[in-house]
Every structure is written in C-alpha cells, then in structure tokens.
Scaffold this active site. Structure first.
Site, PDB file in Angstrom:
ATOM      1  NE  ARG A  75      47.281  82.564  28.876  1.00  0.00           N
ATOM      2  CZ  ARG A  75      47.277  81.233  29.020  1.00  0.00           C
ATOM      3  NH1 ARG A  75      47.759  80.678  30.134  1.00  0.00           N
ATOM      4  NH2 ARG A  75      46.822  80.459  28.074  1.00  0.00           N
ATOM      5  CG  PHE A  80      41.481  78.036  31.006  1.00  0.00           C
ATOM      6  CD1 PHE A  80      41.604  76.774  31.601  1.00  0.00           C
ATOM      7  CD2 PHE A  80      42.597  78.571  30.366  1.00  0.00           C
ATOM      8  CE1 PHE A  80      42.812  76.075  31.557  1.00  0.00           C
ATOM      9  CE2 PHE A  80      43.799  77.873  30.312  1.00  0.00           C
ATOM     10  CZ  PHE A  80      43.902  76.623  30.914  1.00  0.00           C
ATOM     11  CD  GLN A  83      49.679  82.220  33.956  1.00  0.00           C
ATOM     12  OE1 GLN A  83      48.970  81.751  33.064  1.00  0.00           O
ATOM     13  NE2 GLN A  83      50.986  82.117  33.936  1.00  0.00           N
ATOM     14  CG  ASN A 142      54.642  73.991  34.849  1.00  0.00           C
ATOM     15  OD1 ASN A 142      54.284  73.883  33.671  1.00  0.00           O
ATOM     16  ND2 ASN A 142      54.207  73.147  35.797  1.00  0.00           N
ATOM     17  CG  PHE A 154      46.784  78.485  36.894  1.00  0.00           C
ATOM     18  CD1 PHE A 154      45.697  77.625  36.907  1.00  0.00           C
ATOM     19  CD2 PHE A 154      48.053  77.942  36.707  1.00  0.00           C
ATOM     20  CE1 PHE A 154      45.866  76.249  36.732  1.00  0.00           C
ATOM     21  CE2 PHE A 154      48.235  76.585  36.536  1.00  0.00           C
ATOM     22  CZ  PHE A 154      47.133  75.724  36.554  1.00  0.00           C
ATOM     23  CG  LEU A 163      45.405  72.375  33.381  1.00  0.00           C
ATOM     24  CD1 LEU A 163      45.118  73.747  33.992  1.00  0.00           C
ATOM     25  CD2 LEU A 163      46.435  72.492  32.256  1.00  0.00           C
ATOM     26  CG  HIS A 174      49.959  73.202  35.554  1.00  0.00           C
ATOM     27  ND1 HIS A 174      50.877  74.225  35.470  1.00  0.00           N
ATOM     28  CD2 HIS A 174      49.697  72.803  34.276  1.00  0.00           C
ATOM     29  CE1 HIS A 174      51.148  74.467  34.190  1.00  0.00           C
ATOM     30  NE2 HIS A 174      50.451  73.608  33.451  1.00  0.00           N
TER      31      HIS A 174
END
Length: 207
Positions: A75, A80, A83, A142, A154, A163, A174
């Site tokens: 991903r 951003f 991942q 998670n 990530f 986050l 995170h």
C-alpha cells in the site's frame, strides 16, 4: 531482503552532569540498524531500541528470521506513507495483502531479557515515547483496535501528526519506532510508484 546491524556508540555525559569520577568515562549506547534491500534500491533505518524495546525488538526478530524477505510494499499513497510487512504480500497481486501478520503464539526477547508472546500474532501497544509521525519515520501499523500491531509497518512521507497516539484530534494511535537515516531518495521513489486498485504499486516493490 533485509539486513540488521548492531553497533556501539560511546556517548559522553553532558558537561553539567560530569563529576570527577565520570569525566573520563562514557555511556555505552547500542544502536540497531535495518537495511531494506528493495528492487528500487537500498535504504537504511535506525530502530529506537532504547525507547520502544517491545516494538523495535519485534521488528528486529522478524527481520532476522527472514520473515520480511520477498515481501512487497502492498500500500503506497503519495504524500502520505508507504506500507509494508504483510506476509500475504509475497504475492503482490493477493487480495489478502494487508491482512496478515506473524505466527500466533510466536515469541521474541527484548534487550532486558523479557519474553514477549505474540498473542493472536499481535504485540502489546507501546505508547511510551512521544515521537511524532514525521517524514521518514517508521511507525507500527494496526487495525485501530488495542494491541493489534504485528508485522506491518509504514514509512511516513509527510508529517502525519494525526497518527500520533498523543494527538487527541483523531483516534489513530501509531507508535514511531524508527527513522530512515540513509536512502531517503529510495523511499521517495517508492512513494511515487504508479499505483492501482487498493493503492498497490503497479510494478511491485519487493524487499
């Protein structure tokens, strides 16, 4: 493929803290580094083993066991994050990529000798160091539920402060447990990969 290295750094105590007994001594600090050898090139990250030993040791243990070898970044969202770490991503086209983790009941040891069991394949949340999700930091993925981290991580490519577990503006939590220290251009190249459905890179980026 991923490689781990541990090195010792001699760190001098701040002048104001030195006494006659400590002037000639240094504090020994161990640093752990992980080198991600990807199909787009290599980048190196430092793990914050001293600050987040549970999370960092989990990653180090999986890396040393070869768990991450052959997996792909499943991903990638430009602007951003990138991942990685799902075992199902060994098949880059798998619809299950992003849903897997370590073997339930497997275990590892932290630097102080504590044994951590991955209950259900997950590790305990480690919300102990207020390190923000800034660009090039490495954070634990998670499901949004407590204690649901496993093997997926990530790399932030922008400052995603929402986050942070200590940021009350969103429910996301995170913990940051590492930082890319070399090869930032490689991470940027991964980030800019052309993607298709599910934010999967059209050309798989394999470690």
């Amino acid at each position: 493929m991923m490689q781990l290295a541990v090195s010792a750094l001699a760190v001098r105590a701040p002048f104001a803290m030195r006494s006659a007994a400590t002037t000639r001594t240094s504090v020994l600090q161990m640093s752990t580094y992980a080198t991600f050898k990807t199909t787009k090139g290599d980048f190196k990250a430092e793990l914050f083993m001293d600050k987040l030993p549970i999370t960092s040791s989990n990653f180090a243990d999986l890396a040393k066991s070869g768990f991450y070898d052959g997996l792909s970044f499943h991903r990638v969202i430009n602007g951003f994050m990138c991942q990685f770490g799902c075992p199902h991503s060994k098949d880059p086209k798998s619809s299950r990529a992003g849903t897997g983790g370590p073997e339930p009941g497997s275990s590892y040891t932290t630097p102080d000798g504590t044994t951590i069991v991955r209950k259900g394949g997950n590790i305990p949340d480690e919300f102990v160091a207020e390190i923000s999700n800034k660009p090039m930091t490495i954070s634990m993925a998670n499901t949004g539920q407590p204690n649901s981290g496993g093997s997926q991580i990530f790399i932030n490519t922008k400052h995603n402060s929402f986050l942070d577990y200590f940021d009350r503006s969103s429910p996301s939590k995170h913990p940051v447990f590492g930082q890319v220290v070399e090869g930032m251009d490689i991470v940027t190249a991964i980030e800019k990969s052309k993607t298709g459905p599910g934010d999967k890179p059209v050309e798989p980026v394999i470690v």
